[in-house]
Design a protein around this motif. Sequence first.
Motif, PDB file in Angstrom:
ATOM      1  N   ILE A  16       0.832  -1.201   0.000  1.00  0.00           N
ATOM      2  CA  ILE A  16       0.000   0.000   0.000  1.00  0.00           C
ATOM      3  C   ILE A  16       0.868   1.254   0.000  1.00  0.00           C
ATOM      4  CG2 ILE A  16      -1.677   1.343   1.333  1.00  0.00           C
ATOM      5  CD1 ILE A  16      -2.880  -1.051  -0.103  1.00  0.00           C
ATOM      6  N   LEU A  17       1.894   1.250   0.827  1.00  0.00           N
ATOM      7  CA  LEU A  17       2.817   2.388   0.847  1.00  0.00           C
ATOM      8  C   LEU A  17       3.481   2.561  -0.513  1.00  0.00           C
ATOM      9  CD1 LEU A  17       5.261   3.294   3.714  1.00  0.00           C
ATOM     10  CD2 LEU A  17       6.079   3.273   1.362  1.00  0.00           C
ATOM     11  N   GLY A  18       3.898   1.455  -1.123  1.00  0.00           N
ATOM     12  CA  GLY A  18       4.538   1.514  -2.439  1.00  0.00           C
ATOM     13  C   GLY A  18       3.606   2.053  -3.506  1.00  0.00           C
ATOM     14  N   LEU A  19       2.342   1.661  -3.471  1.00  0.00           N
ATOM     15  CA  LEU A  19       1.367   2.182  -4.436  1.00  0.00           C
ATOM     16  C   LEU A  19       1.188   3.685  -4.251  1.00  0.00           C
ATOM     17  CD1 LEU A  19      -1.356  -0.633  -4.367  1.00  0.00           C
ATOM     18  CD2 LEU A  19       0.218  -0.100  -6.240  1.00  0.00           C
ATOM     19  N   ASP A  28      -0.332  10.115 -11.233  1.00  0.00           N
ATOM     20  CA  ASP A  28      -1.571   9.506 -11.720  1.00  0.00           C
ATOM     21  C   ASP A  28      -1.895   8.301 -10.844  1.00  0.00           C
ATOM     22  OD1 ASP A  28      -3.811   9.015 -13.214  1.00  0.00           O
ATOM     23  OD2 ASP A  28      -2.751   8.548 -15.078  1.00  0.00           O
ATOM     24  N   PHE A  29      -3.144   7.866 -10.920  1.00  0.00           N
ATOM     25  CA  PHE A  29      -3.574   6.736 -10.116  1.00  0.00           C
ATOM     26  C   PHE A  29      -3.026   5.427 -10.683  1.00  0.00           C
ATOM     27  CE2 PHE A  29      -6.788   9.966  -9.329  1.00  0.00           C
ATOM     28  CZ  PHE A  29      -6.901   9.922  -7.945  1.00  0.00           C
ATOM     29  N   PRO A  30      -2.760   4.442  -9.810  1.00  0.00           N
ATOM     30  CA  PRO A  30      -2.379   3.113 -10.301  1.00  0.00           C
ATOM     31  C   PRO A  30      -3.444   2.588 -11.253  1.00  0.00           C
ATOM     32  CG  PRO A  30      -2.046   3.266  -7.930  1.00  0.00           C
ATOM     33  CD  PRO A  30      -2.766   4.506  -8.333  1.00  0.00           C
ATOM     34  N   TYR A  31      -3.040   1.819 -12.255  1.00  0.00           N
ATOM     35  CA  TYR A  31      -3.945   1.428 -13.332  1.00  0.00           C
ATOM     36  C   TYR A  31      -5.176   0.676 -12.857  1.00  0.00           C
ATOM     37  CZ  TYR A  31      -2.057  -3.359 -13.048  1.00  0.00           C
ATOM     38  OH  TYR A  31      -1.707  -4.611 -12.618  1.00  0.00           O
ATOM     39  N   MET A  32      -5.092   0.035 -11.665  1.00  0.00           N
ATOM     40  CA  MET A  32      -6.213  -0.785 -11.208  1.00  0.00           C
ATOM     41  C   MET A  32      -7.095  -0.083 -10.186  1.00  0.00           C
ATOM     42  SD  MET A  32      -4.333  -0.873  -8.409  1.00  0.00           S
ATOM     43  CE  MET A  32      -5.611  -1.503  -7.326  1.00  0.00           C
ATOM     44  N   LEU A  33      -6.724   1.109  -9.770  1.00  0.00           N
ATOM     45  CA  LEU A  33      -7.470   1.725  -8.682  1.00  0.00           C
ATOM     46  C   LEU A  33      -8.796   2.314  -9.156  1.00  0.00           C
ATOM     47  CD1 LEU A  33      -7.341   2.355  -5.630  1.00  0.00           C
ATOM     48  CD2 LEU A  33      -6.743   4.673  -6.322  1.00  0.00           C
ATOM     49  N   ILE A  34      -8.783   2.977 -10.307  1.00  0.00           N
ATOM     50  CA  ILE A  34      -9.999   3.528 -10.877  1.00  0.00           C
ATOM     51  C   ILE A  34     -10.011   3.209 -12.372  1.00  0.00           C
ATOM     52  CG2 ILE A  34     -10.195   5.372  -9.171  1.00  0.00           C
ATOM     53  CD1 ILE A  34      -9.023   7.300 -11.170  1.00  0.00           C
ATOM     54  N   PRO A  35     -11.178   3.273 -13.026  1.00  0.00           N
ATOM     55  CA  PRO A  35     -11.239   2.977 -14.464  1.00  0.00           C
ATOM     56  C   PRO A  35     -10.225   3.806 -15.250  1.00  0.00           C
ATOM     57  CG  PRO A  35     -13.439   3.069 -13.567  1.00  0.00           C
ATOM     58  CD  PRO A  35     -12.516   3.506 -12.456  1.00  0.00           C
ATOM     59  N   GLU A  36      -9.743   3.228 -16.343  1.00  0.00           N
ATOM     60  CA  GLU A  36      -8.633   3.834 -17.086  1.00  0.00           C
ATOM     61  C   GLU A  36      -8.966   5.194 -17.676  1.00  0.00           C
ATOM     62  OE1 GLU A  36      -7.588   1.386 -20.356  1.00  0.00           O
ATOM     63  OE2 GLU A  36      -9.655   0.877 -20.840  1.00  0.00           O
ATOM     64  N   HIS A  37     -10.200   5.425 -18.070  1.00  0.00           N
ATOM     65  CA  HIS A  37     -10.570   6.709 -18.667  1.00  0.00           C
ATOM     66  C   HIS A  37     -10.994   7.672 -17.560  1.00  0.00           C
ATOM     67  CE1 HIS A  37     -10.230   4.852 -22.564  1.00  0.00           C
ATOM     68  NE2 HIS A  37     -11.116   3.937 -22.243  1.00  0.00           N
ATOM     69  N   HIS A  38     -10.005   8.310 -16.928  1.00  0.00           N
ATOM     70  CA  HIS A  38     -10.315   9.202 -15.812  1.00  0.00           C
ATOM     71  C   HIS A  38      -9.672  10.579 -15.975  1.00  0.00           C
ATOM     72  CE1 HIS A  38      -6.666   6.851 -14.636  1.00  0.00           C
ATOM     73  NE2 HIS A  38      -6.216   8.057 -14.368  1.00  0.00           N
ATOM     74  N   HIS A 100     -17.920  -9.550 -20.034  1.00  0.00           N
ATOM     75  CA  HIS A 100     -16.705 -10.349 -20.114  1.00  0.00           C
ATOM     76  C   HIS A 100     -15.972 -10.273 -18.776  1.00  0.00           C
ATOM     77  CE1 HIS A 100     -16.752 -10.918 -24.560  1.00  0.00           C
ATOM     78  NE2 HIS A 100     -17.427  -9.789 -24.522  1.00  0.00           N
ATOM     79  N   LEU A 101     -15.683 -11.423 -18.181  1.00  0.00           N
ATOM     80  CA  LEU A 101     -15.021 -11.453 -16.888  1.00  0.00           C
ATOM     81  C   LEU A 101     -13.694 -10.703 -16.916  1.00  0.00           C
ATOM     82  CD1 LEU A 101     -14.965 -12.493 -13.970  1.00  0.00           C
ATOM     83  CD2 LEU A 101     -13.859 -14.582 -14.815  1.00  0.00           C
ATOM     84  N   GLY A 102     -12.955 -10.838 -18.015  1.00  0.00           N
ATOM     85  CA  GLY A 102     -11.661 -10.181 -18.108  1.00  0.00           C
ATOM     86  C   GLY A 102     -11.742  -8.671 -18.024  1.00  0.00           C
ATOM     87  N   ALA A 103     -12.887  -8.110 -18.433  1.00  0.00           N
ATOM     88  CA  ALA A 103     -13.050  -6.660 -18.390  1.00  0.00           C
ATOM     89  C   ALA A 103     -13.131  -6.138 -16.957  1.00  0.00           C
ATOM     90  CB  ALA A 103     -14.304  -6.253 -19.162  1.00  0.00           C
ATOM     91  N   TRP A 104     -13.411  -7.021 -16.022  1.00  0.00           N
ATOM     92  CA  TRP A 104     -13.526  -6.643 -14.616  1.00  0.00           C
ATOM     93  C   TRP A 104     -12.234  -6.877 -13.848  1.00  0.00           C
ATOM     94  CZ3 TRP A 104     -17.926  -4.592 -12.248  1.00  0.00           C
ATOM     95  CH2 TRP A 104     -19.065  -4.537 -13.051  1.00  0.00           C
ATOM     96  N   GLU A 105     -11.170  -7.252 -14.542  1.00  0.00           N
ATOM     97  CA  GLU A 105      -9.938  -7.645 -13.854  1.00  0.00           C
ATOM     98  C   GLU A 105      -9.399  -6.544 -12.951  1.00  0.00           C
ATOM     99  OE1 GLU A 105      -5.477  -9.432 -14.791  1.00  0.00           O
ATOM    100  OE2 GLU A 105      -6.727  -8.711 -16.432  1.00  0.00           O
ATOM    101  N   ASN A 106      -9.312  -5.324 -13.459  1.00  0.00           N
ATOM    102  CA  ASN A 106      -8.780  -4.239 -12.636  1.00  0.00           C
ATOM    103  C   ASN A 106      -9.681  -3.935 -11.456  1.00  0.00           C
ATOM    104  OD1 ASN A 106      -6.523  -3.945 -14.226  1.00  0.00           O
ATOM    105  ND2 ASN A 106      -7.371  -2.286 -15.449  1.00  0.00           N
ATOM    106  N   ALA A 107     -10.988  -3.976 -11.686  1.00  0.00           N
ATOM    107  CA  ALA A 107     -11.938  -3.761 -10.590  1.00  0.00           C
ATOM    108  C   ALA A 107     -11.757  -4.833  -9.521  1.00  0.00           C
ATOM    109  CB  ALA A 107     -13.366  -3.778 -11.124  1.00  0.00           C
ATOM    110  N   GLU A 108     -11.516  -6.057  -9.955  1.00  0.00           N
ATOM    111  CA  GLU A 108     -11.325  -7.152  -8.998  1.00  0.00           C
ATOM    112  C   GLU A 108     -10.033  -6.971  -8.204  1.00  0.00           C
ATOM    113  OE1 GLU A 108     -11.378 -10.337 -11.728  1.00  0.00           O
ATOM    114  OE2 GLU A 108     -13.560 -10.462 -11.844  1.00  0.00           O
ATOM    115  N   LYS A 109      -9.006  -6.465  -8.851  1.00  0.00           N
ATOM    116  CA  LYS A 109      -7.745  -6.226  -8.143  1.00  0.00           C
ATOM    117  C   LYS A 109      -7.938  -5.193  -7.041  1.00  0.00           C
ATOM    118  CE  LYS A 109      -4.765  -7.381 -12.074  1.00  0.00           C
ATOM    119  NZ  LYS A 109      -3.824  -6.882 -13.091  1.00  0.00           N
ATOM    120  N   GLU A 110      -8.671  -4.147  -7.357  1.00  0.00           N
ATOM    121  CA  GLU A 110      -8.956  -3.110  -6.365  1.00  0.00           C
ATOM    122  C   GLU A 110      -9.816  -3.673  -5.240  1.00  0.00           C
ATOM    123  OE1 GLU A 110     -11.190   0.312  -4.687  1.00  0.00           O
ATOM    124  OE2 GLU A 110     -11.962  -1.402  -5.788  1.00  0.00           O
ATOM    125  N   LEU A 111     -10.782  -4.528  -5.609  1.00  0.00           N
ATOM    126  CA  LEU A 111     -11.663  -5.147  -4.623  1.00  0.00           C
ATOM    127  C   LEU A 111     -10.881  -6.093  -3.701  1.00  0.00           C
ATOM    128  CD1 LEU A 111     -14.667  -5.146  -3.878  1.00  0.00           C
ATOM    129  CD2 LEU A 111     -14.949  -7.166  -5.325  1.00  0.00           C
TER     130      LEU A 111
END
Length: 263
Positions: A16-19, A28-38, A100-111
């Motif tokens: 968490i500290l490293g992120l 900028d935010f880490p790629y998995m924290l919020i949707p890419e188009h921000h 598509h399950l793969g489209a939720w990958e970043n959301a799942e990482k954040e979760l």
Amino acid sequence: MVKLLTIGRTFYGIAILGLGLATIYYGDFPYMLIPEHHSWIPGLTIVSYVFGVLIIFCGACIIVEKQTRTISLLLAIFLLLIFCLYFIPYQLMVSSRAMHLGAWENAEKELALSGGAFVIAGRYRNEHDSTFIRFLAKLIPLGTILFGVTILSFGIDHFLYAKEAARYVPSGIPNHLFWIYFAGIALIGSGISILLRIRVRLIATLLGTMIFIWFIILHVPYVIAAHFADTGGEVTSAFLALAYAGIAFVIASNGKKEFPNNH
């Protein structure tokens, strides 16, 4: 089991500290924290700096065990709110691949990170918790559920996207697809074990060990070898792996012993 808790909590806190440090460094935010188009977020760089500082503070507190329960709960709620109020609407209303399950990958990482913070909070108690913290603590049981579901989904992804994932296996290791499928089976089995509470200590310990090995032999070399433009994504992926290993170790430590005192 106390050693597993200490190792797991430290791994998660460092991640968490490293992120947070990476967020400030790249502005900028880490790629998995919020949707890419921000890019629409007003003052994106300033917002990311503020977020980075807060995340660094959370990670540091978790590492040194200062108000661990309170900080972990607040972090867990914050990440869960991002998933519920930003990722879900984005996936359902903006993304063209919501089914598509793969489209939720970043959301799942954040979760998964949110679940991990709940898990850590559950290993500490403080007799002087405020009413608000005691209210938030009712969500602690979500931690293992969120983490178990995401680990299970990561395992499924290994089968759905095996050929794409195979390129991440080091070239010196033969039979790339075999290892991808092996990892997928291990992740699916681990997720089911955690969700159904089957041999959790053993399975979670093995899961944490497996992911930590990936961190050492896959992610660290990729960070070292990556071009500067790609380093941010590789650094984030490495810290995520370290966090997942830490969460698994904390889950493995969760026996019937007394909780540590909060500091």
